[in-house]
Design a protein around this motif. Sequence first.
Motif, short mmCIF file in Angstrom:
data_model
loop_
_atom_site.label_atom_id
_atom_site.label_comp_id
_atom_site.label_asym_id
_atom_site.label_seq_id
_atom_site.Cartn_x
_atom_site.Cartn_y
_atom_site.Cartn_z
N GLY A 163 0.76 -1.24 0.00
CA GLY A 163 0.00 0.00 0.00
C GLY A 163 0.79 1.28 0.00
N ALA A 164 2.09 1.22 0.22
CA ALA A 164 2.89 2.45 0.26
C ALA A 164 2.88 3.19 -1.08
CB ALA A 164 4.32 2.14 0.68
N THR A 165 3.01 2.47 -2.16
CA THR A 165 3.03 3.11 -3.48
C THR A 165 1.79 3.97 -3.68
OG1 THR A 165 4.36 1.32 -4.41
CG2 THR A 165 3.15 2.68 -5.98
N GLU A 166 0.64 3.43 -3.32
CA GLU A 166 -0.62 4.14 -3.47
C GLU A 166 -0.70 5.33 -2.50
OE1 GLU A 166 -0.85 0.06 -4.96
OE2 GLU A 166 -0.26 0.81 -3.02
N ALA A 167 -0.26 5.12 -1.27
CA ALA A 167 -0.30 6.20 -0.26
C ALA A 167 0.58 7.37 -0.68
CB ALA A 167 0.14 5.67 1.10
N PHE A 168 1.76 7.09 -1.20
CA PHE A 168 2.65 8.17 -1.63
C PHE A 168 2.10 8.86 -2.88
CE2 PHE A 168 5.95 5.54 0.67
CZ PHE A 168 5.95 6.36 1.79
N ALA A 169 1.54 8.09 -3.79
CA ALA A 169 0.94 8.69 -4.99
C ALA A 169 -0.20 9.63 -4.59
CB ALA A 169 0.42 7.60 -5.93
N GLU A 170 -1.01 9.20 -3.64
CA GLU A 170 -2.12 10.02 -3.15
C GLU A 170 -1.60 11.32 -2.51
OE1 GLU A 170 -5.47 9.51 0.25
OE2 GLU A 170 -5.31 7.86 -1.20
N GLU A 174 6.87 11.15 -5.14
CA GLU A 174 7.55 10.10 -5.88
C GLU A 174 8.06 9.08 -4.88
OE1 GLU A 174 11.35 9.31 -8.83
OE2 GLU A 174 10.75 11.39 -8.46
N PHE A 175 7.98 7.81 -5.22
CA PHE A 175 8.40 6.73 -4.33
C PHE A 175 9.25 5.74 -5.12
CE2 PHE A 175 7.10 2.51 -2.37
CZ PHE A 175 7.94 2.62 -1.27
N ARG A 176 10.40 5.38 -4.55
CA ARG A 176 11.28 4.38 -5.15
C ARG A 176 11.72 3.40 -4.07
NH1 ARG A 176 15.80 8.36 -7.56
NH2 ARG A 176 14.41 9.92 -8.43
N SER A 177 12.14 2.22 -4.50
CA SER A 177 12.69 1.25 -3.56
C SER A 177 13.90 0.56 -4.19
CB SER A 177 11.63 0.20 -3.19
OG SER A 177 11.27 -0.55 -4.32
N LEU A 178 14.82 0.12 -3.32
CA LEU A 178 15.94 -0.66 -3.83
C LEU A 178 15.49 -2.07 -4.13
CD1 LEU A 178 19.02 0.36 -1.62
CD2 LEU A 178 18.37 1.20 -3.88
N TYR A 179 14.62 -2.63 -3.26
CA TYR A 179 14.13 -4.00 -3.41
C TYR A 179 12.63 -4.04 -3.15
CZ TYR A 179 19.06 -5.22 -2.80
OH TYR A 179 20.42 -5.31 -2.94
N LYS A 180 11.98 -5.04 -3.71
CA LYS A 180 10.59 -5.36 -3.42
C LYS A 180 10.58 -6.64 -2.57
CE LYS A 180 8.84 -2.34 -6.42
NZ LYS A 180 8.28 -1.10 -5.96
N ALA A 181 9.64 -6.74 -1.64
CA ALA A 181 9.57 -7.91 -0.76
C ALA A 181 9.51 -9.21 -1.54
CB ALA A 181 8.36 -7.79 0.17
N GLY A 182 8.80 -9.19 -2.67
CA GLY A 182 8.66 -10.39 -3.48
C GLY A 182 10.00 -11.00 -3.90
N GLU A 183 11.04 -10.18 -4.00
CA GLU A 183 12.35 -10.69 -4.37
C GLU A 183 12.90 -11.64 -3.30
OE1 GLU A 183 15.13 -7.61 -6.05
OE2 GLU A 183 13.40 -6.28 -5.69
#
Length: 187
Positions: A163-170, A174-183
Amino acid sequence: MSKSASRARLAEIIRKRSFGRGEITLASGRKSDFYFNLKPTMLDPEGAALLAELTYEALKDDRLDFVGGLEMGAVPLAGAIAQLSWLKGHPIAAFFVRKKPKEHGARLAVEGLAKGESLEGKRIVIVEDVTTTGGSALKAVEAVRDAGGEIVLVLTMVDREEGATEAFAEAGLEFRSLYKAGEFLKG
């Protein structure tokens, strides 16, 4: 070491030192069957160096004045990035936001600034170790905006993708990450 080799090595360190399975309650209040505690990676000599290197590389072209975020997750990151930025000849100063201002002394919400120094009009990145819903980073964003700073982006080391991507967009961030949990969940 190449960027891809650094990224792969850091993922190994995170997997070994900071990733686990088992029911846990997250800062957001949500329950999860996996977790990241990045402190052991951020405080490991190689982990700290790689986090600083990869984060600095991700930020170096953003013309930043400051890097910081909410205590405790942002403190080791901001300090390591500030040090590396100095060594690279493009200094980015660090600060952190207290979850609650101290009840004594200067009673500051934003720490790390010298007397007379301000975030007013400065370009700032909010960093975070692990992001779930974005609530912690948004607290730091609010404090920085209250201090007159311009948030350029929010950068997390690991995005739990909850949900962070959506919260920051709202919030218009701009939101970036080094890694995604799925990795880390694959293996």
